[in-house]
Design an enzyme around this catalytic site. Structure first.
Site, PDB file in Angstrom:
ATOM      1  N   LYS A  47       3.681 -15.334  -0.465  1.00  0.00           N
ATOM      2  CA  LYS A  47       2.618 -16.106   0.183  1.00  0.00           C
ATOM      3  C   LYS A  47       2.021 -17.133  -0.792  1.00  0.00           C
ATOM      4  O   LYS A  47       2.290 -17.078  -2.001  1.00  0.00           O
ATOM      5  CB  LYS A  47       1.552 -15.133   0.704  1.00  0.00           C
ATOM      6  CG  LYS A  47       2.090 -14.166   1.783  1.00  0.00           C
ATOM      7  CD  LYS A  47       0.978 -13.257   2.323  1.00  0.00           C
ATOM      8  CE  LYS A  47       1.511 -12.302   3.391  1.00  0.00           C
ATOM      9  NZ  LYS A  47       0.427 -11.468   3.975  1.00  0.00           N
ATOM     10  N   TYR A  97       2.961 -15.743  13.069  1.00  0.00           N
ATOM     11  CA  TYR A  97       2.054 -14.597  13.205  1.00  0.00           C
ATOM     12  C   TYR A  97       1.556 -14.398  14.639  1.00  0.00           C
ATOM     13  O   TYR A  97       0.482 -13.818  14.848  1.00  0.00           O
ATOM     14  CB  TYR A  97       0.865 -14.747  12.248  1.00  0.00           C
ATOM     15  CG  TYR A  97       1.146 -14.282  10.828  1.00  0.00           C
ATOM     16  CD1 TYR A  97       1.499 -12.953  10.565  1.00  0.00           C
ATOM     17  CD2 TYR A  97       1.049 -15.144   9.743  1.00  0.00           C
ATOM     18  CE1 TYR A  97       1.737 -12.505   9.272  1.00  0.00           C
ATOM     19  CE2 TYR A  97       1.285 -14.705   8.441  1.00  0.00           C
ATOM     20  CZ  TYR A  97       1.632 -13.389   8.206  1.00  0.00           C
ATOM     21  OH  TYR A  97       1.861 -12.949   6.927  1.00  0.00           O
ATOM     22  N   ASN A 139      -2.524 -11.213  -0.138  1.00  0.00           N
ATOM     23  CA  ASN A 139      -1.852 -10.029  -0.677  1.00  0.00           C
ATOM     24  C   ASN A 139      -0.409 -10.295  -1.112  1.00  0.00           C
ATOM     25  O   ASN A 139       0.435  -9.416  -1.068  1.00  0.00           O
ATOM     26  CB  ASN A 139      -1.970  -8.855   0.311  1.00  0.00           C
ATOM     27  CG  ASN A 139      -1.392  -9.186   1.681  1.00  0.00           C
ATOM     28  OD1 ASN A 139      -0.805 -10.248   1.875  1.00  0.00           O
ATOM     29  ND2 ASN A 139      -1.536  -8.273   2.621  1.00  0.00           N
ATOM     30  N   HIS A 146       4.780 -10.836   2.135  1.00  0.00           N
ATOM     31  CA  HIS A 146       4.966 -10.360   3.502  1.00  0.00           C
ATOM     32  C   HIS A 146       6.328  -9.687   3.565  1.00  0.00           C
ATOM     33  O   HIS A 146       7.267 -10.129   2.922  1.00  0.00           O
ATOM     34  CB  HIS A 146       4.943 -11.520   4.504  1.00  0.00           C
ATOM     35  CG  HIS A 146       5.557 -11.158   5.832  1.00  0.00           C
ATOM     36  ND1 HIS A 146       4.837 -10.515   6.804  1.00  0.00           N
ATOM     37  CD2 HIS A 146       6.829 -11.273   6.303  1.00  0.00           C
ATOM     38  CE1 HIS A 146       5.651 -10.275   7.837  1.00  0.00           C
ATOM     39  NE2 HIS A 146       6.856 -10.724   7.553  1.00  0.00           N
ATOM     40  N   GLU A 159      11.855 -12.751  12.690  1.00  0.00           N
ATOM     41  CA  GLU A 159      11.307 -13.474  11.528  1.00  0.00           C
ATOM     42  C   GLU A 159      12.398 -14.198  10.746  1.00  0.00           C
ATOM     43  O   GLU A 159      12.195 -15.320  10.266  1.00  0.00           O
ATOM     44  CB  GLU A 159      10.552 -12.492  10.630  1.00  0.00           C
ATOM     45  CG  GLU A 159       9.283 -11.980  11.310  1.00  0.00           C
ATOM     46  CD  GLU A 159       8.532 -10.938  10.499  1.00  0.00           C
ATOM     47  OE1 GLU A 159       9.006 -10.578   9.395  1.00  0.00           O
ATOM     48  OE2 GLU A 159       7.470 -10.498  10.964  1.00  0.00           O
TER      49      GLU A 159
HETATM   50  P1  ATP Z   1       2.582  -8.566   6.369  1.00  0.00           P
HETATM   51  O1  ATP Z   1       2.778  -8.629   7.872  1.00  0.00           O
HETATM   52  O2  ATP Z   1       2.006  -9.840   5.790  1.00  0.00           O
HETATM   53  O3  ATP Z   1       3.785  -8.086   5.645  1.00  0.00           O
HETATM   54  P2  ATP Z   1       1.284  -6.055   6.691  1.00  0.00           P
HETATM   55  O4  ATP Z   1       2.382  -5.742   7.660  1.00  0.00           O
HETATM   56  O5  ATP Z   1       1.036  -5.122   5.557  1.00  0.00           O
HETATM   57  O6  ATP Z   1       1.469  -7.478   6.049  1.00  0.00           O
HETATM   58  P3  ATP Z   1      -0.354  -6.737   8.970  1.00  0.00           P
HETATM   59  O7  ATP Z   1      -1.212  -5.720   9.610  1.00  0.00           O
HETATM   60  O8  ATP Z   1       0.933  -7.151   9.637  1.00  0.00           O
HETATM   61  O9  ATP Z   1      -0.073  -6.275   7.464  1.00  0.00           O
HETATM   62  O10 ATP Z   1      -1.244  -8.027   8.738  1.00  0.00           O
HETATM   63  C1  ATP Z   1      -0.654  -9.283   8.440  1.00  0.00           C
HETATM   64  C2  ATP Z   1      -1.439  -9.952   7.349  1.00  0.00           C
HETATM   65  O11 ATP Z   1      -2.715 -10.277   7.840  1.00  0.00           O
HETATM   66  C3  ATP Z   1      -1.708  -9.096   6.108  1.00  0.00           C
HETATM   67  O12 ATP Z   1      -0.656  -9.089   5.190  1.00  0.00           O
HETATM   68  C4  ATP Z   1      -2.907  -9.783   5.536  1.00  0.00           C
HETATM   69  O13 ATP Z   1      -2.545 -10.993   4.845  1.00  0.00           O
HETATM   70  C5  ATP Z   1      -3.669 -10.159   6.793  1.00  0.00           C
HETATM   71  N1  ATP Z   1      -4.621  -9.109   7.189  1.00  0.00           N
HETATM   72  C6  ATP Z   1      -4.338  -7.888   7.702  1.00  0.00           C
HETATM   73  N2  ATP Z   1      -5.445  -7.177   7.950  1.00  0.00           N
HETATM   74  C7  ATP Z   1      -6.479  -7.992   7.588  1.00  0.00           C
HETATM   75  C8  ATP Z   1      -7.894  -7.861   7.577  1.00  0.00           C
HETATM   76  N3  ATP Z   1      -8.489  -6.746   8.021  1.00  0.00           N
HETATM   77  N4  ATP Z   1      -8.625  -8.910   7.112  1.00  0.00           N
HETATM   78  C9  ATP Z   1      -8.050 -10.044   6.677  1.00  0.00           C
HETATM   79  N5  ATP Z   1      -6.702 -10.230   6.643  1.00  0.00           N
HETATM   80  C10 ATP Z   1      -5.950  -9.224   7.086  1.00  0.00           C
HETATM   81 MG    MG Z   2       2.933  -7.080   9.249  1.00  0.00          MG
END
Ligand code: ATP
Ligand code: MG
Length: 139
Positions: free
Chosen positions: A9, A49, A112, A115, A126
Site C-alpha cells: 500500500k 474495494y 497497514n 493487502h 483481485e
Molecule cells: P486487506 O483487505 O487490505 O488485505 P484485511 O483483509 O486484513 O486487509 P479488511 O477487513 O478487508 O482487512 O479491510 C480492508 C482494509 O480496510 C484494511 O486493510 C485497512 O486498511 C482498512 N480497515 C479495515 N478496518 C478498518 C477500520 N476499522 N478503520 C479504518 N480502516 C480499516
Molecule cells: Mg480484506
C-alpha cells in the site's frame, strides 16, 4: 497451484519497505508471478474495494489507497492465500503477531502496509482487476 493478490500500500512504498516485504515472500518459498507499480485513481480504488462500500471507513480507505503509488503482485504457491495472510498479520497491527509485516511496519489500522486476498474467489477477482493472463508468468 494457488494464486493470490498482494499489494504494498502507499504507506509501505513511502516507508521504503518494498524490498523487505518481497524478501519475506521469497524467504517463505512464495513465487512472484507478476508485479507492477501504479497509482490508483479514486474510482479505481473504489472498484477494488467495492465489497467494503457500506463500511464507515470506505471513503477514508479509498483516499488513502490513492495517496501514492502502490506495488501489486501475483503470488503463487501451495496454500499461498493463507501463507500470505500469516506473513501479513492481523488487520490491526496492534493485534498482529510478532514478526509479521504489519506488526513490524504498520502504524495505523488503515495504513497497514499490505493487502492480501482472503479467499480463492476474491483472489481471482483481485488478480483480474490488475493483470491480464499475458502478464502472469508460470515458472
Ligand atoms: P486487506 O483487505 O487490505 O488485505 P484485511 O483483509 O486484513 O486487509 P479488511 O477487513 O478487508 O482487512 O479491510 C480492508 C482494509 O480496510 C484494511 O486493510 C485497512 O486498511 C482498512 N480497515 C479495515 N478496518 C478498518 C477500520 N476499522 N478503520 C479504518 N480502516 C480499516
Ligand atoms: Mg480484506
Amino acid at each position: 497451484m494457488e494464486r493470490t493478490l498482494s499489494i504494498i500500500k502507499p504507506d509501505g512504498v513511502k516507508k521504503n519497505v518494498i524490498g523487505e516485504v518481497i524478501k519475506r515472500f521469497e524467504t517463505a518459498g512464495i513465487k512472484i508471478a507478476a508485479m507492477k507499480m501504479l497509482h490508483l485513481s479514486k474510482p479505481q480504488a473504489q472498484g477494488f474495494y467495492a465489497v467494503h462500500k457500506e463500511r464507515p471507513f470506505f471513503d477514508s480507505l479509498t483516499d488513502f489507497m490513492t495517496s501514492g503509488p502502490i506495488v501489486v503482485m501475483v503470488l503463487e504457491g501451495d496454500g499461498v492465500i493463507a501463507k500470505n495472510r500469516k506473513l501479513m498479520g492481523a488487520t490491526n497491527f496492534k493485534d498482529a503477531e510478532a514478526g509479521t509485516i504489519r506488526k513490524d511496519f504498520a502504524t495505523d489500522i488503515e495504513k497497514n502496509v499490505v493487502h492480501g486476498s482472503d479467499a480463492v474467489e476474491t483472489a481471482a477477482f483481485e488478480i483480474g482487476y490488475f493483470f491480464n493472463g499475458l502478464e502472469i508468468q508460470t515458472r
